[in-house]
Design an enzyme around this catalytic site. Structure first.
Site, mmCIF file in Angstrom:
data_model
loop_
_atom_site.group_PDB
_atom_site.id
_atom_site.type_symbol
_atom_site.label_atom_id
_atom_site.label_comp_id
_atom_site.label_asym_id
_atom_site.label_seq_id
_atom_site.Cartn_x
_atom_site.Cartn_y
_atom_site.Cartn_z
ATOM 1 C CB ILE A 7 -0.958 0.032 1.113
ATOM 2 C CG1 ILE A 7 -0.263 0.220 2.509
ATOM 3 C CG2 ILE A 7 -1.818 -1.303 1.091
ATOM 4 C CD1 ILE A 7 -1.356 0.218 3.676
ATOM 5 C CD GLU A 8 3.877 3.564 2.926
ATOM 6 O OE1 GLU A 8 4.144 4.532 2.253
ATOM 7 O OE2 GLU A 8 3.376 4.005 4.163
ATOM 8 C CB SER A 9 5.984 1.694 -2.679
ATOM 9 O OG SER A 9 6.564 0.405 -2.375
ATOM 10 C CE1 TYR A 57 -0.084 3.631 4.805
ATOM 11 C CE2 TYR A 57 -0.033 2.947 7.090
ATOM 12 C CZ TYR A 57 0.634 3.150 5.834
ATOM 13 O OH TYR A 57 1.932 2.698 5.710
ATOM 14 C CE LYS A 84 6.478 5.743 5.193
ATOM 15 N NZ LYS A 84 5.263 6.291 4.188
#
Length: 506
Positions: A130-132, A235, A492
């Protein structure tokens, strides 16, 4: 059959030893300083070159990594309306899911091992999805980079150095260590993994303030009752959706790309200076594969100030690299540094070294503008002309900012145009439209024939006065990069960094 049962019993009795026997760690930032990639930015040439590697087979009963991941799920499920929305999103995009899972093959085993070593739930190993989308070169609009999407400041806070030669936020092993360190810190702060994940996305200050706000109002302080930014509310449910799909893919009409429960890559010892292209050739792999495992290197030459450096290669290619390197007796790098003369333009430098303006620009993080005047050393192909170039002063260049200081020549403006070829386009039509010759278009795009294909993207550069600049000629190549990134705009953000910025997103 009896023999197989005896073997199974022996394997089960060795359970406490599994964690130690499974995998030889490629790089650990916090334990072995010599294995850190972050301090390797330049130094003297090595007179002799050697390479070595270590590798142990996985000793587990599961053949599929997905079975191992499922067995480690330990986070409470979240019943949220957001979860269903994300499940439907992924289920309706099987091609995207397949590409993402295919990319994860290279990295997921390593991450699962590291997560298990720390006693963390294996849901954490799915977070890069889900980040990248497991794209190690993903870059968000907020300059978050790598599979774990660290912004520059927080990356530095967790030991991920970034300079002219390397961006360790893209280093899969180093960034994984940093991300897990950060997540463990957040879990210690908030006492729940969903709150730790929320803080990883929005910053610990945002979550702490939301908790305190609910506490003052006498409201529950768990994740689902907090007032958080919309992205952060989505998220954890997004990770829950991924978890559900991994657990029961058939319910969503999806098929998981099979991933063996064994290491995909291992480390090899390499010389202190070697071209990326040559390293890939010695290993017998494509440059694309090499870059996917070593995405933190930002230049075509890989360089360190120590006597050697460590690279990641597929396990099967490690011995190829070692053997071929030991038998290689030609120069390991074809790049030198060049100090431009006062007022010297980028186009003139490219012509001098027989390199295209686009390759020279890409190598040195520049826009392909012939009229840029460069004021610091550049990487160029090594020249046979005595005194024209110098051996690379790696330590000095490591201190340079990533962006090269340049200035435009005042007498002219150069415009870089990106054009996607449509049906019916010809070189003649494009030349007339953009005021540039057909020959120039062919030269600038390295075309071997005049034939064009629909969907082909051409880069065209022309010199033009400001008063005559066409509105059609203002498309810049940099504007297209954001659409290619699969990363979200997560930052972050540590508590120290948030004091310096008004952004609460991470």
């Amino acid at each position: 059959m009896r023999f197989k049962k005896i073997l199974l019993c022996l394997a089960l009795s060795a359970t406490p030893l599994w964690a130690a026997a499974e995998y030889v760690e490629p790089a650990t930032l916090s334990v072995d300083n010599d294995s850190s990639y972050d301090e390797s930015y330049g130094g003297p040439e090595s007179e002799s070159y050697s390479s070595s590697y270590q590798f142990e087979d996985s000793l587990t009963l599961q053949e599929s990594l997905w079975d191992r991941v499922r067995d480690g799920f330990n986070m409470p499920d979240i019943d949220s309306v957001y979860t269903n929305k994300h499940e439907q999103w992924y289920a309706s995009r099987p091609d995207y899911v397949s590409r993402m899972l295919e990319r994860s093959k290279k990295y997921l085993y390593h991450i699962v091992v590291e997560v298990e070593k720390r006693g963390m739930p294996t849901e954490i190993a799915l977070l890069p999805m889900i980040e990248s989308g497991f794209n190690p070169k993903a870059l968000s609009t907020s300059k978050a980079s790598g599979i774990w999407q660290f912004i520059p400041s927080t990356g530095k806070d967790f030991g991920l150095k970034q300079n002219y030669w390397k961006d360790s936020r893209k280093d899969v092993t180093a960034a994984t260590q940093a991300a897990l360190n950060y997540l463990q810190k957040l879990y210690t702060m908030f006492g729940a993994w969903d709150l730790a994940l929320a803080a990883y996305n929005a910053g610990e200050g945002t979550v702490a303030r939301a908790i305190e706000r609910n506490r003052r109002l006498g409201l529950p302080t768990d994740y689902q009752h907090l007032s958080l930014p919309d992205e952060t509310r989505n998220y954890v449910p997004k990770l829950q959706a991924i978890k559900n799909i991994i657990f029961r893919p058939e319910e969503y009409g999806l098929t998981l790309n099979e991933i063996p429960n064994k290491p995909y890559f291992t480390t090899v010892q390499a010389p202190n200076k070697i071209d990326a292209k040559l390293a890939a050739e010695l290993a017998g792999i494509s440059l694309e594969e090499f870059n996917a495992l070593n995405p933190s290197f930002t230049r075509p030459v890989l360089i360190t100030e120590k006597s050697h450096q460590k690279l990641l290669l597929p396990t099967w290619a490690a011995s190829n690299f070692t053997n071929n390197l030991n038998g290689y007796n030609r120069p390991l790098s074809s790049w030198h540094s060049y100090h431009p003369k006062k007022g010297e333009r980028l186009g003139a430098i490219a012509n001098r070294f027989g390199i295209s303006i686009y390759e020279l620009s890409a190598t040195n993080n520049l826009k392909p503008n012939r009229n840029l005047i460069v004021r610091r050393p550049l990487l160029v192909p090594a020249s046979l002309q005595s005194g024209l170039t110098r051996p690379i002063d790696v330590a000095s260049m490591a201190k340079l900012s990533v962006e090269v200081p340049v200035e435009k020549e005042s007498s002219a403006k150069s415009v870089t145009i990106s054009h996607k070829v449509k049906q019916g386009d010809t070189l003649g039509k494009l030349a007339k439209r953009y005021g540039i010759s057909s020959k120039q278009i062919m030269q600038q795009n390295h075309l071997k024939s005049t034939a064009l294909s629909a969907g082909q993207v051409l880069q065209m550069e022309k010199q033009q006065g400001g008063a005559n600049m066409s509105s059609k000629s203002t498309h810049k190549t940099s504007a297209n990069r954001g659409s290619k990134s699969q990363a979200s705009s997560h930052k972050k953000t540590s508590s120290t960094h948030r004091k310096k910025t008004s952004s609460s997103k991470h």
